[in-house]
Scaffold this motif. Structure first.
Motif, PDB file in Angstrom:
ATOM      1  N   ARG A  77       0.824  -1.215   0.000  1.00  0.00           N
ATOM      2  CA  ARG A  77       0.000   0.000   0.000  1.00  0.00           C
ATOM      3  C   ARG A  77       0.858   1.265   0.000  1.00  0.00           C
ATOM      4  NH1 ARG A  77      -1.294   3.391   3.808  1.00  0.00           N
ATOM      5  NH2 ARG A  77      -0.592   2.082   5.540  1.00  0.00           N
ATOM      6  N   THR A  78       1.869   1.303   0.879  1.00  0.00           N
ATOM      7  CA  THR A  78       2.650   2.549   0.957  1.00  0.00           C
ATOM      8  C   THR A  78       3.483   2.743  -0.316  1.00  0.00           C
ATOM      9  OG1 THR A  78       4.232   1.361   2.299  1.00  0.00           O
ATOM     10  CG2 THR A  78       2.793   2.845   3.451  1.00  0.00           C
ATOM     11  N   ASN A  79       4.013   1.642  -0.860  1.00  0.00           N
ATOM     12  CA  ASN A  79       4.755   1.782  -2.131  1.00  0.00           C
ATOM     13  C   ASN A  79       3.868   2.369  -3.209  1.00  0.00           C
ATOM     14  OD1 ASN A  79       7.116   0.757  -1.158  1.00  0.00           O
ATOM     15  ND2 ASN A  79       7.227  -0.978  -2.560  1.00  0.00           N
ATOM     16  N   ARG A  80       2.615   1.952  -3.213  1.00  0.00           N
ATOM     17  CA  ARG A  80       1.690   2.396  -4.258  1.00  0.00           C
ATOM     18  C   ARG A  80       1.208   3.830  -4.008  1.00  0.00           C
ATOM     19  NH1 ARG A  80      -3.368  -0.664  -3.303  1.00  0.00           N
ATOM     20  NH2 ARG A  80      -3.644   1.109  -1.926  1.00  0.00           N
ATOM     21  N   ASP A  81       0.942   4.172  -2.750  1.00  0.00           N
ATOM     22  CA  ASP A  81       0.213   5.414  -2.469  1.00  0.00           C
ATOM     23  C   ASP A  81       1.063   6.648  -2.189  1.00  0.00           C
ATOM     24  OD1 ASP A  81      -1.978   3.876  -2.747  1.00  0.00           O
ATOM     25  OD2 ASP A  81      -2.638   3.972  -0.664  1.00  0.00           O
ATOM     26  N   ASN A  82       2.261   6.442  -1.640  1.00  0.00           N
ATOM     27  CA  ASN A  82       3.010   7.630  -1.226  1.00  0.00           C
ATOM     28  C   ASN A  82       3.449   8.455  -2.438  1.00  0.00           C
ATOM     29  OD1 ASN A  82       2.665   7.122   1.428  1.00  0.00           O
ATOM     30  ND2 ASN A  82       4.646   6.139   1.749  1.00  0.00           N
ATOM     31  N   VAL A  83       3.450   9.761  -2.224  1.00  0.00           N
ATOM     32  CA  VAL A  83       3.749  10.686  -3.317  1.00  0.00           C
ATOM     33  C   VAL A  83       5.186  11.195  -3.160  1.00  0.00           C
ATOM     34  CG1 VAL A  83       3.059  12.891  -4.345  1.00  0.00           C
ATOM     35  CG2 VAL A  83       1.311  11.361  -3.413  1.00  0.00           C
ATOM     36  N   ILE A  84       5.969  10.994  -4.212  1.00  0.00           N
ATOM     37  CA  ILE A  84       7.387  11.389  -4.151  1.00  0.00           C
ATOM     38  C   ILE A  84       7.586  12.626  -5.021  1.00  0.00           C
ATOM     39  CG2 ILE A  84       9.748  10.654  -4.633  1.00  0.00           C
ATOM     40  CD1 ILE A  84       8.745   7.760  -4.150  1.00  0.00           C
ATOM     41  N   ILE A  85       8.010  13.679  -4.356  1.00  0.00           N
ATOM     42  CA  ILE A  85       8.135  14.979  -5.034  1.00  0.00           C
ATOM     43  C   ILE A  85       9.608  15.401  -4.986  1.00  0.00           C
ATOM     44  CG2 ILE A  85       7.308  17.359  -5.067  1.00  0.00           C
ATOM     45  CD1 ILE A  85       4.941  16.266  -3.242  1.00  0.00           C
ATOM     46  N   ILE A  86      10.147  15.631  -6.159  1.00  0.00           N
ATOM     47  CA  ILE A  86      11.577  15.917  -6.290  1.00  0.00           C
ATOM     48  C   ILE A  86      11.754  17.396  -6.604  1.00  0.00           C
ATOM     49  CG2 ILE A  86      13.521  15.484  -7.895  1.00  0.00           C
ATOM     50  CD1 ILE A  86      12.963  13.137  -5.975  1.00  0.00           C
ATOM     51  N   LEU A  87      12.588  18.059  -5.819  1.00  0.00           N
ATOM     52  CA  LEU A  87      12.799  19.496  -6.033  1.00  0.00           C
ATOM     53  C   LEU A  87      13.948  19.753  -6.999  1.00  0.00           C
ATOM     54  CD1 LEU A  87      12.218  21.046  -2.558  1.00  0.00           C
ATOM     55  CD2 LEU A  87      12.052  22.402  -4.590  1.00  0.00           C
TER      56      LEU A  87
END
Ligand code: 3PY
Ligand code: MG
Length: 260
Positions: free
Chosen positions: A137-147
């Motif tokens: 679930r966490t692999n699928r749902d977490n949002v990764i935002i790169i600056l």
């Protein structure tokens, strides 16, 4: 799937402020006001991990997505904020493909990454959730935002965009302006031109884009360019600006009443 990811994947615009004050009530107010997320800032904010955890709790109660900006691109900082329940992470100063890959790997369990494993943490409901469901679930749902906020990040943009697992490329106009030799001039034509280049390249690759704005004209400008993730100002700035406007109005009213 969590709200923020769904909204981004459905092509919706999302907006929310950076948070520097350690006040859960403020997070609730932003939820009531209708923002989609808050960015709890540990790069430029004073928050300890206990504060982050309580602000994340408040966000969940208020139905607003908690995103945390980590201090730097370091695996243990990333897994720690995810363990307390951050739905998304914002990783500053990403300069190249290896850097971006390291952030994604720190944020995802195997097989996509190598996030430190613990299923007794808050984000796993303290072991109440089945551990294998939790990892998936966490692999699928977490949002990764790169600056992207420096010359190097711009130069290596193609490499960064090629890293699987990134959800949003976020342009940091302030650090970018500094890196381009124009410190603080975030509206300078050269800064804007570089920002537009990032937006176009990211969109060609099917990646969502985010940026920081602190006025509504900038919201209009960047949303017209298809920028989906709008970080609107900072709690401190919003409160200061609203207070200044109120004080100015009061002073005008006093002046007008004296002239009558
Ligand atoms: C920057 O502008 O440098 C940021 O980090 C986002 O506001
Ligand atoms: Mg920055």
């Amino acid at each position: 799937m969590n709200n923020l990811k769904t909204r981004l994947q459905n092509g919706r615009m999302v907006a929310g402020p950076f948070i520097k004050f350690a006040n859960p009530g403020l997070v609730e107010i932003y939820g009531k006001a209708g923002f989609d997320f808050v960015v709890i800032d540990t790069e430029h904010g004073p928050h300890s991990i206990e504060t982050v955890e309580n602000l994340v709790r408040a966000a969940e109660l208020a139905g607003i997505s908690p995103v945390v900006r980590v201090r730097r691109n370091e695996p243990s900082l990333i897994s720690r904020v995810m363990d307390v329940g951050a739905e998304g992470i914002l990783v500053p100063q990403v300069t190249g493909g290896a850097d971006a890959l390291s952030a994604v790997k720190a944020a995802k369990f195997a097989p996509e990454g190598e996030r430190g494993m613990c299923c007794y943490v808050r984000s796993a409901s303290y072991s109440h959730e089945n551990k294998f469901d939790y990892f998936k679930r966490t692999n699928r749902d977490n949002v990764i935002i790169i600056l992207i906020e420096g010359k190097q990040g711009l130069e290596n943009l193609d490499q960064i965009i090629g890293v699987p697992g990134i959800d949003v490329l976020f342009i940091g106009p302030y650090d970018l302006s500094q890196s381009l030799g124009l410190p603080g001039q975030i509206d300078h034509p050269l800064v804007r031109e570089k920002m537009r280049e990032v937006v176009s390249k990211a969109h060609l690759a099917g990646l969502a884009v985010g940026t920081f704005v602190d006025n509504l004209e900038a919201v209009a400008l960047w949303s017209a360019m298809g920028v989906q993730f709008i970080a609107y100002s900072v709690d401190a700035g919003i409160i200061y600006q609203a207070s200044r406007e109120i004080v100015s109005r009061i002073q005008e009213e006093f002046k007008a009443s004296r002239q009558q």
